[in-house]
Enzyme design. Structure first.
Site, PDB file in Angstrom:
ATOM      1  N   ASP A 237       0.812  -1.218   0.000  1.00 50.34           N
ATOM      2  CA  ASP A 237       0.000   0.000   0.000  1.00 50.34           C
ATOM      3  C   ASP A 237       0.849   1.272   0.000  1.00 50.34           C
ATOM      4  O   ASP A 237       2.017   1.257   0.403  1.00 50.34           O
ATOM      5  CB  ASP A 237      -0.872   0.050   1.258  1.00 50.34           C
ATOM      6  CG  ASP A 237      -2.020  -0.951   1.205  1.00 50.34           C
ATOM      7  OD1 ASP A 237      -2.001  -1.839   0.333  1.00 50.34           O
ATOM      8  OD2 ASP A 237      -2.930  -0.830   2.053  1.00 50.34           O
TER       9      ASP A 237
ATOM     10  N   HIS B 214       3.602  -2.394   3.086  1.00 51.74           N
ATOM     11  CA  HIS B 214       3.665  -1.036   2.519  1.00 51.74           C
ATOM     12  C   HIS B 214       4.969  -0.871   1.744  1.00 51.74           C
ATOM     13  O   HIS B 214       6.038  -1.157   2.290  1.00 51.74           O
ATOM     14  CB  HIS B 214       3.587   0.015   3.637  1.00 51.74           C
ATOM     15  CG  HIS B 214       2.262   0.007   4.351  1.00 51.74           C
ATOM     16  ND1 HIS B 214       1.970  -0.891   5.346  1.00 51.74           N
ATOM     17  CD2 HIS B 214       1.155   0.770   4.184  1.00 51.74           C
ATOM     18  CE1 HIS B 214       0.726  -0.672   5.775  1.00 51.74           C
ATOM     19  NE2 HIS B 214       0.211   0.325   5.090  1.00 51.74           N
TER      20      HIS B 214
END
Ligand code: ZN
Length: 450
Positions: free
Chosen positions: A258, A403
């Site tokens: 992400d 992430h």
């Protein structure tokens, strides 16, 4: 028909009588013609053309006669209204018109078959030398139900749908037009709108500067609003069910990254994925895709999936519907501009969403994807910790939250992937994983198998 010609004739007599009372000009009588013929290629339809000429005006009005009397009457009401408005105008301004300078009205009609029982009649009105009333009028004929279709037969246009529906239409209105502003008002009175639809395109004719603007919207884009009846009538295929190419007994997981793309971390992650011949899903932020389009493109070109993670990483549950729309659809458009197609997966920032977010996502065919394993990489910020957490909580069918903005995540990945591979795991994209679960369509998915 005799009645109409008769009425027109009486009107003429009155006009003529009123005129001759003061003038010495000898008026020629009204000359009318009427012609009915079968429309070529459409044996069930007839074209009727009526003309009328006097020394002040000329009109020619074509219409189509169907086998449905209610439809014929409805259309006739409209052509008679056009004619009567024209005649009233001529009467009011008769001093301006004479044999050398006739008021003229031409109404032509074009018939088009959408399906066997859905047809479109497009009337073109040319009204020279009178008020500027040139324009079009479209009737959509439903020959099975013997009626003229209304927009609400085609789309669910309840108030709660209007923001979304109109936002999609606005995407296709030329920038120069101001029509976008009042679109929602317009769709509250859908019978005023000229439109047509076929299997591929929904077309709107909006009054703007002379004479109208044509807005063409792919039907696929509006599918969430189509009535079931219309879907059947247009013979639209149901949304594609993705065939799974995965082994039903395999141990698959989806790694998701992400908040990128990020030039410092994303390329390192791509490199590791390549070494393992693995694919992952990157939930990107629209703003960042705009900064780093080449990087986003590279992610997709290497076989990974790109998902939508909103435009600005806002907490969507605190935004208005129009703002949510901008966050989700705006980002879809940015990503589409870079990789050529719109994402099908959407992960709301912080995993937070409410019914309004769900509604906007579903209206845009975006599946809400959360996660089943949180690596806590955003908190841990060290490779060993991330590894440990993922390995302790992983199970087949997991969607793993990572992430691609923390270097420690890129540090963790080589060991993590090697160790998971040793346990028999294979890495696929979220969309691939969902096909295995037999899940497709619209809705939130948490990656929890069984
Ligand atoms: Zn995020």
């Amino acid at each position: 028909m005799g009645l109409i010609v008769g009425t027109a004739f009486i009107l003429f007599i009155m006009v003529a009588f009123a005129g001759t009372a003061q003038e010495t000009v000898v008026r020629s009588p009204v000359v009318t013609t009427e012609n009915i013929e079968v429309v070529s290629d459409f044996p069930d339809f007839q074209r009727k053309t009526s003309t009328e000429e006097t020394d002040t005006y000329y009109f020619s009005i074509s219409t189509i006669l169907t086998k449905s009397e209610p439809i014929n009457q409805y259309i006739q009401m409209w052509t008679e209204k056009e004619r009567d408005q024209f005649l009233a105008f001529v009467e009011k301004n008769k001093r301006n018109f004479h044999e050398e300078h006739l008021a003229k009205l031409h109404i032509t009609v074009h018939l088009n078959a959408v399906t066997d029982d859905l047809h479109t009649l497009t009337f073109n009105v040319k009204n020279k030398k009178t008020e500027p009333r040139d324009g079009i009028k479209i009737f959509n004929l439903d020959l099975t139900e013997n009626k003229i279709l209304s927009l609400i037969d085609v789309f669910h246009l309840e108030d709660s749908n209007l923001v979304g529906f109109c936002s999609i239409i606005k995407e296709y209105i030329p920038d120069a037009s101001s029509q976008g502003e009042r679109l929602e008002e317009l769709f509250k009175r859908p019978d005023q709108i000229n439109w047509q639809i076929n299997q591929n395109v929904f077309t709107l004719f909006l009054k703007d500067h002379d004479p109208f603007i044509k807005v063409e919207v792919p039907v696929e884009r509006l599918r969430p609003y189509l009535t079931e009846n219309m879907m059947t009538r247009l013979k639209l295929a149901p949304p594609e069910e993705l065939e799974s190419t995965l082994d039903p007994n395999g141990k698959y997981i989806a790694l998701t990254f992400d908040d990128g793309p990020s030039p410092a971390v994303t390329p390192r992650i791509l490199e590791t994925l390549k070494q393992h011949q693995a694919k992952a899903t990157f939930f990107m932020i629209g703003n960042r895709v705009q900064y780093y389009p080449e990087l986003a493109k590279q992610v997709a070109e290497e076989g990974n999936e790109i998902g939508n993670h909103s435009g600005s990483h806002a907490n969507l549950s605190q935004l208005s519907e129009a703002q949510i729309w901008q966050e989700i659809v705006g980002t879809n458009q940015i990503i589409e501009g870079v990789i050529g197609h719109s994402p099908v997966c959407f992960r709301p920032p912080y995993g937070v969403y409410n019914p309004l977010v769900e509604k906007v996502a579903s209206e845009n065919n975006a599946q809400i994807i959360l996660w089943s394993v949180d690596s806590l990489d955003w908190q841990e910020r060290n490779a060993e910790g991330v590894n440990k957490i993922v390995q302790e909580t992983i199970f087949p069918g997991s969607i793993v939250l990572l992430h691609d903005i923390h270097p420690s995540t890129a540090d963790a990945l080589p060991t993590l992937m090697t160790e998971l591979e040793n346990q028999g795991y294979q890495f696929v994209t979220v969309s691939e994983l969902l096909t295995l679960q037999g899940v497709s369509g619209i809705g939130p998915y948490y990656g929890v198998s069984n």
